[in-house]
Design a protein around this motif. Structure first.
Motif, PDB file in Angstrom:
ATOM      1  N   ILE A  31      -0.896  16.939   2.566  1.00 23.42           N
ATOM      2  CA  ILE A  31       0.226  16.087   2.221  1.00 23.42           C
ATOM      3  C   ILE A  31      -0.192  15.236   1.029  1.00 23.42           C
ATOM      4  O   ILE A  31      -1.263  14.622   1.025  1.00 23.42           O
ATOM      5  N   HIS A  32       0.649  15.205   0.000  1.00 20.17           N
ATOM      6  CA  HIS A  32       0.347  14.472  -1.227  1.00 20.17           C
ATOM      7  C   HIS A  32       1.294  13.279  -1.347  1.00 20.17           C
ATOM      8  O   HIS A  32       2.506  13.414  -1.141  1.00 20.17           O
ATOM      9  N   ILE A  33       0.716  12.130  -1.671  1.00 20.47           N
ATOM     10  CA  ILE A  33       1.515  10.963  -2.049  1.00 20.47           C
ATOM     11  C   ILE A  33       1.463  10.918  -3.565  1.00 20.47           C
ATOM     12  O   ILE A  33       0.403  10.705  -4.162  1.00 20.47           O
ATOM     13  N   CYS A  34       2.611  11.135  -4.192  1.00 23.01           N
ATOM     14  CA  CYS A  34       2.634  11.402  -5.633  1.00 23.01           C
ATOM     15  C   CYS A  34       3.064  10.181  -6.428  1.00 23.01           C
ATOM     16  O   CYS A  34       4.147   9.625  -6.201  1.00 23.01           O
ATOM     17  N   LEU A  35       2.228   9.789  -7.355  1.00 22.43           N
ATOM     18  CA  LEU A  35       2.575   8.751  -8.314  1.00 22.43           C
ATOM     19  C   LEU A  35       3.502   9.349  -9.372  1.00 22.43           C
ATOM     20  O   LEU A  35       3.301  10.480  -9.810  1.00 22.43           O
ATOM     21  N   LYS A  36       4.508   8.603  -9.778  1.00 21.84           N
ATOM     22  CA  LYS A  36       5.348   9.068 -10.874  1.00 21.84           C
ATOM     23  C   LYS A  36       4.610   8.914 -12.190  1.00 21.84           C
ATOM     24  O   LYS A  36       3.770   8.022 -12.338  1.00 21.84           O
ATOM     25  N   GLU A  37       4.917   9.747 -13.117  1.00 24.30           N
ATOM     26  CA  GLU A  37       4.209   9.751 -14.392  1.00 24.30           C
ATOM     27  C   GLU A  37       4.282   8.378 -15.058  1.00 24.30           C
ATOM     28  O   GLU A  37       5.354   7.819 -15.258  1.00 24.30           O
ATOM     29  N   GLY A  38       3.112   7.853 -15.407  1.00 23.07           N
ATOM     30  CA  GLY A  38       3.034   6.571 -16.095  1.00 23.07           C
ATOM     31  C   GLY A  38       3.248   5.371 -15.203  1.00 23.07           C
ATOM     32  O   GLY A  38       3.307   4.244 -15.682  1.00 23.07           O
ATOM     33  N   GLN A  39       3.366   5.577 -13.878  1.00 26.34           N
ATOM     34  CA  GLN A  39       3.610   4.476 -12.960  1.00 26.34           C
ATOM     35  C   GLN A  39       2.597   4.496 -11.823  1.00 26.34           C
ATOM     36  O   GLN A  39       1.949   5.504 -11.553  1.00 26.34           O
ATOM     37  N   GLU A  40       2.490   3.353 -11.179  1.00 29.38           N
ATOM     38  CA  GLU A  40       1.681   3.267  -9.973  1.00 29.38           C
ATOM     39  C   GLU A  40       2.588   2.920  -8.808  1.00 29.38           C
ATOM     40  O   GLU A  40       3.526   2.133  -8.942  1.00 29.38           O
ATOM     41  N   LEU A  41       2.324   3.519  -7.673  1.00 31.33           N
ATOM     42  CA  LEU A  41       3.032   3.105  -6.465  1.00 31.33           C
ATOM     43  C   LEU A  41       2.502   1.746  -6.034  1.00 31.33           C
ATOM     44  O   LEU A  41       1.297   1.505  -6.059  1.00 31.33           O
ATOM     45  N   SER A  42       3.392   0.858  -5.633  1.00 28.23           N
ATOM     46  CA  SER A  42       2.953  -0.426  -5.106  1.00 28.23           C
ATOM     47  C   SER A  42       2.324  -0.215  -3.736  1.00 28.23           C
ATOM     48  O   SER A  42       2.505   0.831  -3.094  1.00 28.23           O
ATOM     49  N   LEU A  43       1.584  -1.216  -3.275  1.00 21.73           N
ATOM     50  CA  LEU A  43       1.003  -1.129  -1.942  1.00 21.73           C
ATOM     51  C   LEU A  43       2.104  -1.001  -0.892  1.00 21.73           C
ATOM     52  O   LEU A  43       1.924  -0.321   0.126  1.00 21.73           O
ATOM     53  N   ARG A  44       3.231  -1.639  -1.129  1.00 18.32           N
ATOM     54  CA  ARG A  44       4.363  -1.520  -0.211  1.00 18.32           C
ATOM     55  C   ARG A  44       4.860  -0.071  -0.154  1.00 18.32           C
ATOM     56  O   ARG A  44       5.155   0.460   0.922  1.00 18.32           O
ATOM     57  N   ASP A  45       4.930   0.587  -1.312  1.00 17.06           N
ATOM     58  CA  ASP A  45       5.356   1.985  -1.352  1.00 17.06           C
ATOM     59  C   ASP A  45       4.378   2.871  -0.587  1.00 17.06           C
ATOM     60  O   ASP A  45       4.785   3.812   0.113  1.00 17.06           O
ATOM     61  N   ILE A  46       3.094   2.589  -0.751  1.00 12.84           N
ATOM     62  CA  ILE A  46       2.080   3.403  -0.064  1.00 12.84           C
ATOM     63  C   ILE A  46       2.148   3.176   1.435  1.00 12.84           C
ATOM     64  O   ILE A  46       1.993   4.117   2.231  1.00 12.84           O
ATOM     65  N   GLN A  47       2.390   1.939   1.860  1.00 16.62           N
ATOM     66  CA  GLN A  47       2.542   1.685   3.289  1.00 16.62           C
ATOM     67  C   GLN A  47       3.760   2.435   3.836  1.00 16.62           C
ATOM     68  O   GLN A  47       3.708   3.013   4.926  1.00 16.62           O
ATOM     69  N   LYS A  48       4.851   2.443   3.080  1.00 20.98           N
ATOM     70  CA  LYS A  48       6.032   3.197   3.503  1.00 20.98           C
ATOM     71  C   LYS A  48       5.718   4.690   3.609  1.00 20.98           C
ATOM     72  O   LYS A  48       6.187   5.366   4.533  1.00 20.98           O
ATOM     73  N   ALA A  49       4.932   5.201   2.672  1.00 23.30           N
ATOM     74  CA  ALA A  49       4.543   6.613   2.721  1.00 23.30           C
ATOM     75  C   ALA A  49       3.742   6.901   3.986  1.00 23.30           C
ATOM     76  O   ALA A  49       3.933   7.942   4.630  1.00 23.30           O
ATOM     77  N   GLY A  50       2.844   5.974   4.339  1.00 27.39           N
ATOM     78  CA  GLY A  50       2.076   6.132   5.571  1.00 27.39           C
ATOM     79  C   GLY A  50       2.972   6.216   6.793  1.00 27.39           C
ATOM     80  O   GLY A  50       2.746   7.019   7.709  1.00 27.39           O
ATOM     81  N   ARG A  51       4.019   5.401   6.813  1.00 27.56           N
ATOM     82  CA  ARG A  51       4.962   5.406   7.939  1.00 27.56           C
ATOM     83  C   ARG A  51       5.711   6.731   7.996  1.00 27.56           C
ATOM     84  O   ARG A  51       5.888   7.313   9.069  1.00 27.56           O
TER      85      ARG A  51
END
Length: 428
Positions: A31-51
């Motif tokens: 399973i890949h959590i993908c950053l959009k080109e030229g952007q970083e996922l916020s920690l909130r986005d990564i926590q949502k991905a974990g959920r």
């Protein structure tokens, strides 16, 4: 044996099809959590991905790849972990063991918060907290538990009166962590936790819906105990005392009543205007005990008011204090720990917001929720019991400590929010 699923943080999307715009993409058995080109996922986005990933039925998440930082791994873990999977993350990189130790302590605190009221009565809460902290540094920890009638005899009137209506006796647990080896060493800090193992509201009886999650009303005790355990695990070299104010708030012929007047050790008299504002009544004893240590830092934590939940939406811990320098330090540490906090108003005149004709103060107002400014008024009540005009004192109203149901960031149950912030303040 449960098989781990590899979770990769990447800046290269693995799909050009229907998944292309999704932050979570499945490719073969990964399973890949993908950053959009030229952007970083916020920690909130990564926590949502974990959920989201946990919702796919993944049992164990194995983090892999070079893009994971300590902060992003922790955010993922907070989203992914849930009841039954509180430690089911395999971290990567140089910080893996540190993160695993931290996750284990959070898991202990969260599991403690999730236990049923029948499992976790006041003396059991004190016992479990003491045993767990002792396991971190057995040679440096001593414990005293004052329970039942001994509380009244020794003047701990708040804890005694809130808990006397239950068949399970209330208690004050005093834990002394002293790594110095010197019995005369000064106490650097004191932690005070609200340990109401079940809150019926007493004679100010809660409705069934409001009572359902009240096993979590000992969340403050779980957070401060977890914070001390984490600080010890991370090398705390200062003497710290922990005070857990433990009771069940029940209805019985022996329960405390509306209109009762309590006299505290400092001589302050308090009229009971609301038996469901019991947290501040027990914390007052803990704060007086902490003041007796003459320490420079006192932090209390509690699931104290519905008003704080209404104000913050449950997304932030509400912070109160009269020491602006300490408040600024706490906010800085909270940001570094990714534990959102929000400072709510507190002035010395908040101490007078719950007037009584018959006593120095009431514990609340008779309006629903304590009336306007209920969270600040509760903090004002507590401010009456701290030394030095509030210098060195921090009150955390833990609106983000428990979720009755899952949301996009958190599974249902205890969150442990506040543990890392308090641990950092202890070590500062």
């Amino acid at each position: 044996m449960t098989k781990a699923t590899t979770i990769i943080l990447t800046d290269t999307p693995v799909s050009e099809g229907w998944q292309a715009d999704n932050p979570v993409q499945i490719f073969k058995n990964e399973i890949h959590i993908c950053l959009k080109e030229g952007q970083e996922l916020s920690l909130r986005d990564i926590q949502k991905a974990g959920r989201k990933i946990e919702g796919l039925g993944i049992d164990v998440a194995k983090l892999s790849g070079d893009l994971w930082t300590e902060e992003s791994q922790w955010a993922f873990a907070m989203g992914f972990t849930c009841v039954g999977k509180l430690t089911n993350v395999e971290f990567t990189g140089a910080q893996a063991q540190k993160l695993m130790d931290k996750l284990a302590i959070f898991a202990w605190s969260r599991d403690l918060t999730n236990q049923t009221p029948s499992q976790l009565y006041p003396l059991k809460l004190a016992e479990l907290a003491a045993d767990y902290i002792k396991s971190q540094a057995p040679e440096h920890v001593s414990v005293e538990v004052i329970s039942g009638e001994a509380l009244e005899q020794q003047g701990w009137t708040g804890i005694y009166n809130v808990g006397k209506g239950s068949i399970n006796p209330p208690c004050l647990m005093v834990l002394d962590y002293n790594p110095t080896g010197d019995a005369q060493a000064p106490v650097a800090a004191s932690l005070v936790g609200k340990g109401i193992t079940f809150d019926s509201g007493g004679y100010s009886l809660k409705a069934s819906a409001g009572m359902f999650d009240m096993k979590c009303d000992m969340g403050g005790a779980a957070v401060v105990a977890g914070a001390l355990a984490l600080a010890i695990n991370q090398g705390l070299d200062k003497r710290v005392k922990l005070f857990l104010c433990c009771a069940e708030n029940m209805v019985s012929s022996h329960a405390y009543k509306l209109g009762d007047i309590l006299t505290y050790k400092n001589g302050l008299t308090v009229e009971v205007a609301n038996t469901d504002a019991e947290g501040r009544i027990v914390l007052a004893d803990g704060l007086l005990a902490a003041a007796d240590t003459q320490c420079e830092l006192i932090i209390n934590a509690a699931t104290l008011t519905g008003a704080a939940m209404m104000a913050t939406g449950g997304d932030y811990t509400a912070l109160f204090g009269l020491d602006e320098q300490l408040m600024a330090q706490a906010k800085t540490q909270a940001i570094e720990a990714n534990e959102p906090v929000w400072q709510l108003p507190l002035e010395r005149w908040h101490q007078d917001k719950c007037p009584s004709v018959f006593a120095d103060t009431a514990n609340s107002r008779t309006q629903k929720g304590g009336g306007a400014g209920g969270a600040s008024n509760a903090a004002g009540f507590l401010a009456r019991f701290v030394p030095n005009d509030g210098k060195g004192w921090l009150h955390m109203d833990l609106a983000a400590a428990y979720n009755g149901s899952a949301n996009s960031l958190w599974a249902a149950g205890g969150t442990g929010q506040g543990i890392a912030t308090i641990a950092a303040l202890l070590k500062a």
